[in-house]
Write a protein that holds these residues in place. Structure first.
Motif, short mmCIF file in Angstrom:
data_model
loop_
_atom_site.label_atom_id
_atom_site.label_comp_id
_atom_site.label_asym_id
_atom_site.label_seq_id
_atom_site.Cartn_x
_atom_site.Cartn_y
_atom_site.Cartn_z
N PRO A 43 0.83 -1.21 0.00
CA PRO A 43 0.00 0.00 0.00
C PRO A 43 0.87 1.27 0.00
CG PRO A 43 0.05 -0.98 2.17
CD PRO A 43 0.76 -1.92 1.25
N VAL A 44 0.31 2.34 -0.53
CA VAL A 44 0.98 3.63 -0.51
C VAL A 44 0.73 4.25 0.86
CG1 VAL A 44 1.04 5.93 -1.54
CG2 VAL A 44 0.67 3.93 -2.98
N LEU A 45 1.80 4.71 1.50
CA LEU A 45 1.67 5.30 2.84
C LEU A 45 1.42 6.80 2.73
CD1 LEU A 45 4.61 3.55 4.71
CD2 LEU A 45 2.18 2.98 4.80
N THR A 46 0.50 7.28 3.53
CA THR A 46 0.24 8.72 3.58
C THR A 46 1.32 9.39 4.43
OG1 THR A 46 -1.11 8.60 5.57
CG2 THR A 46 -2.25 8.29 3.46
N LYS A 47 1.38 10.70 4.37
CA LYS A 47 2.34 11.45 5.17
C LYS A 47 2.08 11.20 6.67
CE LYS A 47 4.37 16.04 5.77
NZ LYS A 47 5.59 15.52 6.26
N ALA A 48 0.82 11.15 7.08
CA ALA A 48 0.49 10.90 8.49
C ALA A 48 0.97 9.52 8.92
CB ALA A 48 -1.01 11.03 8.71
N GLU A 49 0.82 8.52 8.05
CA GLU A 49 1.28 7.17 8.37
C GLU A 49 2.81 7.13 8.49
OE1 GLU A 49 -2.23 4.49 6.27
OE2 GLU A 49 -0.57 5.22 5.05
N ARG A 50 3.49 7.77 7.54
CA ARG A 50 4.96 7.81 7.61
C ARG A 50 5.43 8.53 8.86
NH1 ARG A 50 4.25 9.49 2.33
NH2 ARG A 50 5.16 11.53 2.78
N ASN A 51 4.80 9.64 9.20
CA ASN A 51 5.19 10.39 10.40
C ASN A 51 4.95 9.56 11.67
OD1 ASN A 51 5.95 12.56 8.83
ND2 ASN A 51 4.09 13.75 9.23
N ALA A 52 3.83 8.85 11.71
CA ALA A 52 3.54 8.00 12.87
C ALA A 52 4.55 6.86 12.97
CB ALA A 52 2.12 7.45 12.78
N GLN A 53 4.93 6.27 11.85
CA GLN A 53 5.94 5.21 11.87
C GLN A 53 7.28 5.75 12.34
OE1 GLN A 53 5.94 3.65 7.86
NE2 GLN A 53 4.48 2.04 8.39
N THR A 54 7.65 6.93 11.86
CA THR A 54 8.92 7.53 12.26
C THR A 54 8.94 7.84 13.75
OG1 THR A 54 9.23 8.46 10.06
CG2 THR A 54 10.48 9.49 11.85
N GLU A 55 7.87 8.40 14.27
CA GLU A 55 7.81 8.72 15.70
C GLU A 55 7.86 7.45 16.54
OE1 GLU A 55 7.59 10.34 19.42
OE2 GLU A 55 8.21 11.25 17.53
N ALA A 56 7.16 6.41 16.12
CA ALA A 56 7.19 5.15 16.86
C ALA A 56 8.60 4.55 16.86
CB ALA A 56 6.18 4.16 16.26
N MET A 57 9.28 4.63 15.72
CA MET A 57 10.64 4.10 15.63
C MET A 57 11.58 4.88 16.54
SD MET A 57 13.25 4.06 12.38
CE MET A 57 13.27 5.84 12.42
N LYS A 58 11.50 6.21 16.50
CA LYS A 58 12.37 7.04 17.34
C LYS A 58 12.11 6.80 18.82
CE LYS A 58 13.11 10.85 14.12
NZ LYS A 58 12.82 12.28 13.86
N ALA A 59 10.83 6.70 19.19
CA ALA A 59 10.48 6.46 20.59
C ALA A 59 11.04 5.11 21.04
CB ALA A 59 8.96 6.50 20.76
N PHE A 60 10.95 4.09 20.20
CA PHE A 60 11.47 2.77 20.56
C PHE A 60 12.98 2.80 20.69
CE2 PHE A 60 12.84 -1.59 19.53
CZ PHE A 60 12.19 -2.26 20.54
N GLN A 61 13.66 3.48 19.75
CA GLN A 61 15.12 3.56 19.80
C GLN A 61 15.62 4.28 21.05
OE1 GLN A 61 15.89 5.35 15.98
NE2 GLN A 61 16.40 3.38 15.06
N GLU A 62 14.88 5.26 21.53
CA GLU A 62 15.26 5.97 22.75
C GLU A 62 14.89 5.16 24.00
OE1 GLU A 62 13.76 9.98 22.65
OE2 GLU A 62 14.68 10.34 20.69
N TYR A 63 13.84 4.35 23.89
CA TYR A 63 13.38 3.56 25.02
C TYR A 63 14.33 2.41 25.37
CZ TYR A 63 10.74 -0.25 27.19
OH TYR A 63 10.35 -1.30 27.98
N VAL A 64 14.83 1.71 24.36
CA VAL A 64 15.61 0.48 24.59
C VAL A 64 16.82 0.69 25.51
CG1 VAL A 64 17.02 -1.30 23.48
CG2 VAL A 64 14.77 -0.75 22.58
N PRO A 65 17.69 1.69 25.29
CA PRO A 65 18.84 1.83 26.21
C PRO A 65 18.42 2.20 27.63
CG PRO A 65 18.96 3.46 24.43
CD PRO A 65 17.79 2.60 24.16
#
Length: 84
Positions: A43-65
């Motif tokens: 599927p084609v991702l909307t800007k809102a979907e891409r932004n939500a994925q990016t925020e989730a990824m960044k939050a996870f990367q900061e959470y793990v350490p």
């Protein structure tokens, strides 16, 4: 000066809450993940979907350490090492 256990725990809770919130928003925007049927185009991702994925990824990367440091400190503090 190193942070106290209470400060570390507060930082851990903040990181956990941020990650949980980001993934909840991602789930609301995109729905539950489903496998693509054979031969179907991704599927084609909307800007809102891409932004939500990016925020989730960044939050996870900061959470793990922070998670790893918190649990290592807590296990050492409580004398309760993890079980394999």
């Amino acid at each position: 000066m190193s942070e106290s256990y209470e400060e570390l725990e507060a930082r851990y809770r903040d990181a956990l809450n941020r990650m949980s919130g980001a993934y909840e928003i991602l789930r609301k925007i995109m729905g539950d993940p489903k496998p693509l049927p054979p031969g179907e185009e991704p599927p084609v991702l909307t800007k809102a979907e891409r932004n939500a994925q990016t925020e989730a990824m960044k939050a996870f990367q900061e959470y793990v350490p922070v998670r790893d440091l918190y649990w290592a400190t807590r296990w050492g503090r409580e004398g309760n090492p993890p079980r394999a």
